[in-house]
Design a protein around this motif. Structure first.
Motif, PDB file in Angstrom:
ATOM      1  N   LYS A  47       0.851  -1.194   0.000  1.00 51.23           N
ATOM      2  CA  LYS A  47       0.000   0.000   0.000  1.00 51.23           C
ATOM      3  C   LYS A  47       0.892   1.251   0.000  1.00 51.23           C
ATOM      4  CE  LYS A  47      -3.444  -2.341   2.854  1.00 51.23           C
ATOM      5  NZ  LYS A  47      -4.214  -3.052   2.100  1.00 51.23           N
ATOM      6  N   ASP A  49       2.672   4.448   1.231  1.00 50.17           N
ATOM      7  CA  ASP A  49       3.195   4.630   2.585  1.00 50.17           C
ATOM      8  C   ASP A  49       4.266   5.712   2.568  1.00 50.17           C
ATOM      9  OD1 ASP A  49       3.644   4.155   5.329  1.00 50.17           O
ATOM     10  OD2 ASP A  49       3.506   1.992   5.046  1.00 50.17           O
ATOM     11  N   SER A  98       6.890   2.510   8.538  1.00 49.59           N
ATOM     12  CA  SER A  98       5.559   2.660   7.959  1.00 49.59           C
ATOM     13  C   SER A  98       4.754   3.666   8.768  1.00 49.59           C
ATOM     14  CB  SER A  98       4.831   1.313   7.949  1.00 49.59           C
ATOM     15  OG  SER A  98       3.493   1.481   7.531  1.00 49.59           O
ATOM     16  N   ASN A 100       1.531   4.291   7.427  1.00 48.57           N
ATOM     17  CA  ASN A 100       0.195   3.929   6.967  1.00 48.57           C
ATOM     18  C   ASN A 100      -0.354   2.817   7.853  1.00 48.57           C
ATOM     19  OD1 ASN A 100      -2.111   2.972   5.702  1.00 48.57           O
ATOM     20  ND2 ASN A 100      -1.204   2.911   3.669  1.00 48.57           N
ATOM     21  N   LYS A 101      -1.393   3.117   8.622  1.00 55.36           N
ATOM     22  CA  LYS A 101      -1.956   2.131   9.548  1.00 55.36           C
ATOM     23  C   LYS A 101      -2.593   0.941   8.840  1.00 55.36           C
ATOM     24  CE  LYS A 101      -2.411   5.371  13.256  1.00 55.36           C
ATOM     25  NZ  LYS A 101      -3.068   5.794  14.432  1.00 55.36           N
ATOM     26  N   ASP A 102      -2.839   1.051   7.540  1.00 56.30           N
ATOM     27  CA  ASP A 102      -3.393  -0.072   6.780  1.00 56.30           C
ATOM     28  C   ASP A 102      -2.307  -1.007   6.236  1.00 56.30           C
ATOM     29  OD1 ASP A 102      -6.024   0.796   7.157  1.00 56.30           O
ATOM     30  OD2 ASP A 102      -5.927   2.111   5.401  1.00 56.30           O
ATOM     31  N   GLN A 103      -1.055  -0.611   6.395  1.00 59.02           N
ATOM     32  CA  GLN A 103       0.063  -1.459   5.955  1.00 59.02           C
ATOM     33  C   GLN A 103       0.271  -2.542   7.026  1.00 59.02           C
ATOM     34  OE1 GLN A 103       1.885  -2.071   2.902  1.00 59.02           O
ATOM     35  NE2 GLN A 103       2.452   0.082   3.060  1.00 59.02           N
ATOM     36  N   THR A 104      -0.034  -3.771   6.705  1.00 57.36           N
ATOM     37  CA  THR A 104       0.046  -4.846   7.702  1.00 57.36           C
ATOM     38  C   THR A 104       1.346  -5.631   7.644  1.00 57.36           C
ATOM     39  OG1 THR A 104      -1.120  -6.360   6.226  1.00 57.36           O
ATOM     40  CG2 THR A 104      -2.458  -5.109   7.816  1.00 57.36           C
ATOM     41  N   HIS A 150       0.327  -1.219  14.297  1.00 57.45           N
ATOM     42  CA  HIS A 150       0.251   0.246  14.358  1.00 57.45           C
ATOM     43  C   HIS A 150      -0.493   0.733  15.602  1.00 57.45           C
ATOM     44  CE1 HIS A 150       1.902   1.237  10.354  1.00 57.45           C
ATOM     45  NE2 HIS A 150       1.404   0.079   9.995  1.00 57.45           N
TER      46      HIS A 150
END
Length: 170
Positions: A47, A49, A98, A100-104, A150
């Motif tokens: 994603k 970032d 990272s 971006n909190k959606d980057q897992t 995150h």
């Protein structure tokens, strides 16, 4: 007419003789950049970032001078490069991997640090001996990814180890 021919021959002789002499060139050391760090990473960010680097000078991390790099999400490996401020003798590095909190998860097989001819090789996961992970990272051995969390106090980050400090000071 003889005078014109004579002037022409003298001019040709002067031009042809003057260009072959070696010239002494002096290098002005004050204009040579002594510290010119570049951090190169190979990574997969699925994603969009941002990566943020902070550097340490005189025993203090300079959080007021973040060096950011936007990363476009992609399922393939990307070569990322970050230039640090010139003429700053870096003692250590911290990296927010990272924001971006959606980057897992992220896949990072290389973090190499260059300063002129000096290279701290971090390829093939060798950077692991130079950086410590925080509690926001979990290693997934099966696919060599970092699983990111995150929800901790700080975003997932890497902090330069004592080994990296020693290598940077050489």
């Amino acid at each position: 007419m003889k005078t014109k021919v004579l002037i022409l021959m003298v001019a040709i002789a002067m031009i042809s003789c003057g260009g072959d002499k070696p010239k002494n060139v002096e290098v002005d050391d004050s204009k040579v950049t002594k510290d010119n760090y570049v951090i190169e990473m190979d990574a997969i960010y699925e994603k969009n970032d941002s990566i943020v680097f902070f550097f340490e000078v005189d025993g203090s991390v300079k959080y007021e001078y973040p060096i950011s790099l936007k990363v476009t999400g992609s399922p393939t490996i990307q070569h990322l490069s970050v230039k640090m401020p010139e003429n700053v003798s870096i003692e250590n590095l911290t990296c927010t991997v990272s924001t971006n909190k959606d980057q897992t998860k992220v896949f990072i097989p290389n973090i190499t640090i260059k300063n002129g001819d000096k290279v701290i090789d971090g390829s093939d996961f060798k950077y692991g001996q130079n950086f410590l992970t925080d509690e926001s990272f979990k290693w997934n051995e099966s696919d060599k990814n970092y699983i990111l969390t995150h929800t901790n106090k700080y975003p997932p980050g890497l902090v330069g180890s004592e080994n990296l400090k020693a290598l940077l000071s050489e």
